[in-house]
Design an enzyme around this catalytic site. Structure first.
Site, PDB file in Angstrom:
ATOM      1  N   LEU A 161      13.139   9.390   4.007  1.00  0.00           N
ATOM      2  CA  LEU A 161      13.375   8.253   4.899  1.00  0.00           C
ATOM      3  C   LEU A 161      12.960   6.932   4.271  1.00  0.00           C
ATOM      4  CD1 LEU A 161      12.082   9.839   8.223  1.00  0.00           C
ATOM      5  CD2 LEU A 161      14.451   9.580   7.499  1.00  0.00           C
ATOM      6  N   GLY A 162      12.036   6.969   3.339  1.00  0.00           N
ATOM      7  CA  GLY A 162      11.543   5.744   2.713  1.00  0.00           C
ATOM      8  C   GLY A 162      10.220   6.001   2.034  1.00  0.00           C
ATOM      9  N   GLY A 219       6.333   3.974   1.631  1.00  0.00           N
ATOM     10  CA  GLY A 219       5.460   2.844   1.910  1.00  0.00           C
ATOM     11  C   GLY A 219       4.310   2.783   0.938  1.00  0.00           C
ATOM     12  N   GLY A 220       3.307   1.975   1.306  1.00  0.00           N
ATOM     13  CA  GLY A 220       2.177   1.767   0.421  1.00  0.00           C
ATOM     14  C   GLY A 220       1.313   2.997   0.221  1.00  0.00           C
ATOM     15  N   PHE A 221       1.419   3.986   1.127  1.00  0.00           N
ATOM     16  CA  PHE A 221       0.545   5.148   1.023  1.00  0.00           C
ATOM     17  C   PHE A 221       1.301   6.430   0.707  1.00  0.00           C
ATOM     18  CE2 PHE A 221      -2.330   2.220   2.863  1.00  0.00           C
ATOM     19  CZ  PHE A 221      -3.588   2.658   2.509  1.00  0.00           C
ATOM     20  N   GLY A 222       2.618   6.333   0.451  1.00  0.00           N
ATOM     21  CA  GLY A 222       3.341   7.513   0.043  1.00  0.00           C
ATOM     22  C   GLY A 222       4.714   7.615   0.678  1.00  0.00           C
ATOM     23  N   VAL A 232       7.978   9.214   2.871  1.00  0.00           N
ATOM     24  CA  VAL A 232       8.149   9.802   4.202  1.00  0.00           C
ATOM     25  C   VAL A 232       9.464  10.568   4.219  1.00  0.00           C
ATOM     26  CG1 VAL A 232       8.297   9.358   6.677  1.00  0.00           C
ATOM     27  CG2 VAL A 232       6.895   7.873   5.237  1.00  0.00           C
ATOM     28  N   LYS A 253       4.791  12.526   6.247  1.00  0.00           N
ATOM     29  CA  LYS A 253       4.337  11.545   5.257  1.00  0.00           C
ATOM     30  C   LYS A 253       3.362  12.204   4.286  1.00  0.00           C
ATOM     31  CE  LYS A 253       3.173   7.199   6.077  1.00  0.00           C
ATOM     32  NZ  LYS A 253       2.405   6.007   6.511  1.00  0.00           N
ATOM     33  N   ASP A 301      -2.442  -4.171   9.325  1.00  0.00           N
ATOM     34  CA  ASP A 301      -1.200  -4.248   8.539  1.00  0.00           C
ATOM     35  C   ASP A 301       0.021  -4.277   9.456  1.00  0.00           C
ATOM     36  OD1 ASP A 301       0.234  -4.493   6.204  1.00  0.00           O
ATOM     37  OD2 ASP A 301       0.415  -2.328   5.887  1.00  0.00           O
TER      38      ASP A 301
END
Length: 759
Positions: free
Chosen positions: A542-543, A545-548, A550, A564, A661
């Site tokens: 799905l995408g 982000g900053g932490f991994g 998804v 995630k 955030d």
């Protein structure tokens, strides 16, 4: 006795006149005339005493150069004649204006000049050399001073002075005109960084490494302003000029106040700087520079050199493990153009010893990968990728990720160590000689037999005891609860039933026990997570982000959930991770994305969330086509829903949570376009009566941060309110906060304030 000996004072006067004759003959004000010389101890001073020309030694160097500098600022060299051919004998160095009209730089008794102007004149004694108050050293006609035969402005080094023309094509050489940096602060020899104008006619500045790799370009000049060169029209006037037939195109700039001292320079760090002299503070101040981040300069640290974080330090470079600076002297001068070299040769490069130990690969995490990978192979797995690099002696590193196998041959350039919690880097495996293998691991390898002899019997005993205690504990827990706790199978779970159970009002003792059990976050097996995501297929991604990344997962009942994977660089231990996720799982609100469970196996930390079919707010908000789906009714519902979730986090939950955030990508939309706040990876829990806290590690997205948090690390519930305010402006306008950087307003906040101020 002669009359001369009778009058000794006449002899003394004659000797005195002759002793001064050479200096008076050599220099007359701002002009050097034919047949005259400029010696090592002499200088030429412009008519207004603004610039000075003469010989200089940079720093403690013994090399001698002919250059121009601001009068009184001997270190601020703005032009160098012989930057590639330094002199070494000061007593015999001289600049002459020959009878044929050329400027010639000599050393010693040699008749071959170190540096000439190489002009051809039909007549003798027709020129003179003059230093102007604009810093331009020119050869002009003696009888017609408006005729210019040669000028230093046509041959710039690293500096462009006000009034100088920075041409697309040098009218003398016919090649692109360039500003080229010094090698380092003590060596004016040409460095690896240069600047030129785009030859395609787009009126654009280009910065290059090694005259081959463009790493920065300015915006196109629009005829009124050029923010990449000057951010204040109160100080500078800038312009591009093109002749009608396009035979000459150039850029120049001028100062509003002619008494201001300024210089436009490309320095050894690869950055363009505009320096202004501040008389009050008696310092040269960097008024403007670009690229803003020094890490954006290509190959700043040379081969096998790494840009460290933070990237604004005075010496931002380090060598990779197993390497050393090419030159320690250059390293002391912060000159990394030579890069780094190996401390020990590789095994495949050693032809003298057949039984030398094999090379090995050291893992370096969170790196910006170097450019120009030799191969990008999707078919190779991690082991075969390592083997492919090991079998190629030219291979210096490899990387393996979901995109495939990448290997590099030769020098590694443009490496950067990225900060944890910020930009996402990747793992790279660096090839090193066996001699660089860590001593602790080598020693442990030598003693493996001893450890085996001791550990095997002890391990057997411990294993037996563990099995006994484990069986006893499992039986005890089964007696108390009637079931054996274990990792759940994610594919078999029914989240709809779980959600309904939580929402129902339950008053019986059995129901109270069920509620207590739900407070513990369900754990799911890694195998079941792997199966639900089809082995983390890129189709289900799905995408990221900053932490991994998804992924979307599908259960046997047809339910869809979001999975995630937390990056291994997050720095959290297993216990801290589990405690934090259990706390967040207790938060239940319609405007918060619900955390359904987690997986902690095989060194993986995975979170299971409810699936939001309409993805995130930024997916619609900033897309020219999809933003039409967000009508005003929907936007108002989103604006009303987000603070409901914040209010719950700040006041009405059992824990006071500060999100830290809040931004469009962290606002997910359900099937009815209702907003839900997500991504609590940066959230912090404060005490029940506390409303603010402090941190030394600032995380989040800067354009949404409150000033006190961005500058001082002080965060509070007001920090989330500030971020929400920026978010509301973006929802209303449909524009990113960062989209104003090329506008005079710079940000949404200033633009909104200007609209409010102007009614």
């Amino acid at each position: 006795m002669s009359s001369m000996t009778k009058k000794p004072w006449l002899l003394f006067a004659l000797l005195l006149i002759m002793s001064f004759y050479r200096a008076c003959f050599s220099i007359v004000g701002d002009t050097l005339s034919p047949g005259h010389s400029l010696l090592e101890s002499d200088t030429i001073l412009s008519q207004g005493s603004k610039f000075e020309l003469g010989f200089f030694k940079p720093g403690t160097s013994s090399k001698i150069y002919l250059g121009i500098w601001y009068k009184g600022f001997h270190e601020e060299i703005v032009w160098v004649a012989n930057r590639e051919n330094p002199l070494s004998h000061p007593s015999s160095s001289r600049l002459e204006l020959s009878e044929n009209g050329n400027l010639l730089l000599f050393e010693g008794s040699s008749e071959i000049p170190v540096w000439p102007t190489n002009l051809t004149f039909p007549q003798l004694n027709i020129t003179e050399a003059v230093l102007g108050d604009d810093g331009n050293f020119v050869l002009r006609g003696r009888s017609n001073t408006s005729t210019i035969f040669w000028e230093s402005f046509d041959h710039p080094t690293d500096t462009l002075l006000p009034g100088a023309k920075f041409r697309v094509i040098n009218k003398v050489t016919g090649k692109p005109q360039q500003l080229i940096s010094w090698k380092n602060s003590k060596d004016p020899a040409p460095g690896v960084f240069s600047e030129r104008l785009n030859p395609n006619g787009s009126q654009q500045f280009l910065l290059e490494w090694n005259k081959s790799q463009i790493y920065w370009s300015s915006e196109v000049y629009n005829g009124t302003s050029l923010r990449s060169v000057s951010e204040s029209t109160l100080i500078f006037d800038v312009s591009f000029v093109s002749s009608k037939n396009e035979s000459e195109r150039y850029f120049n700039y001028s100062l509003r106040n002619p008494s201001t001292l300024a210089r436009y320079r490309i320095d050894q760090t690869g950055q363009i700087r505009i320096l202004l002299w501040l008389p009050v503070a008696s310092v040269w101040n960097t008024f403007w520079s670009t690229p803003t981040n020094i890490s954006d300069v290509y190959a700043l640290c040379g081969a096998f050199g790494v840009v460290q974080y933070p990237d604004n330090s005075s010496n931002p470079c380090e060598c990779l493990e197993g390497f050393k600076p090419f030159s320690m002297e250059d390293n002391r001068l912060n000159d990394w153009s030579g890069g780094c070299v190996r401390k020990s040769p590789l095994q495949c490069e050693n032809n003298t010893r057949a039984n030398v130990k094999k090379d090995w690969f050291m893992k370096i995490s969170n790196m910006r990968l170097p450019v120009y990978s030799k191969e990008y192979n999707l078919a190779l797995n991690a082991s075969r990728c390592e083997l492919a690099c090991m079998e190629n002696c030219s291979c210096t590193a490899y990387a393996y990720n979901r995109s495939g196998c990448m290997i590099w041959e030769g020098a590694l350039l443009n490496l950067q160590q990225l900060p944890y919690g910020g930009k996402i880097g990747q793992d790279i495996y660096l090839r090193l000689a066996a001699a660089e293998y860590p001593s602790t691991q080598a020693e442990s390898g030598k003693k493996w037999k001893v450890w085996v002899a001791v550990l095997v019997p002890a391990t057997g005993l411990i294993l037996c005891l563990s099995i006994c205690f484990s069986c006893k504990g499992r039986l005890k827990r089964k007696d108390q609860t009637g079931e054996i706790p274990s990792s759940y199978n994610l594919l078999l779970f029914d989240f709809d039933a779980e959600i309904h159970a939580i929402n129902d009002e339950m008053n019986t003792n059995n129901n109270m026990k069920k509620r207590e059990k739900d407070a513990e976050l369900p754990l799911y097996s890694y195998e079941s997570v792997l199966a639900a995501t089809n082995n983390f297929s890129t189709v289900n991604k799905l995408g990221e982000g900053g932490f991994g990344p998804v992924y979307k997962a599908k259960l046997l009942r047809g339910q869809e959930i979001a999975v995630k994977i937390l990056s291994k660089r997050s720095g959290q231990g297993i216990e801290e991770f589990r405690n934090e996720t259990i706390l967040i799982a207790k938060l239940q609100h319609r405007n918060l994305v619900r955390l359904l469970g987690c997986c902690i196996e095989q060194d993986e930390k995975i979170l299971i969330y409810e699936y939001m079919p309409n993805t995130s707010l930024d997916f619609y908000l900033f897309d020219p086509t999809k933003k039409k789906m967000l009508g005003w009714e929907t936007r108002i519902r989103i604006i009303e829903g987000i603070p409901q979730g914040l209010l719950y986090l700040h006041q009405y939950s059992r824990l006071r949570i500060i999100h830290r955030d809040l931004k469009p990508s962290n606002i997910l939309l359900d099937s009815e376009m209702n907003p839900k706040i997500s991504d609590f990876g940066m959230a912090r829990i404060v005490g029940g009566n506390e409303t603010q806290a402090n941190t030394n590690r600032i995380v989040g997205t800067y354009c949404y941060m409150s000033p006190e948090y961005a500058m001082d690390g002080l965060y509070s519930i007001k920090s989330d309110v500030f971020s929400f305010g920026v978010l509301v402006l973006e929802i209303v306008s449909g524009r990113k906060n960062t989209s104003f950087y090329n506008n005079e307003s710079l940000s949404h906040l200033r633009y909104a304030w200007e609209l409010w101020r102007d009614d």
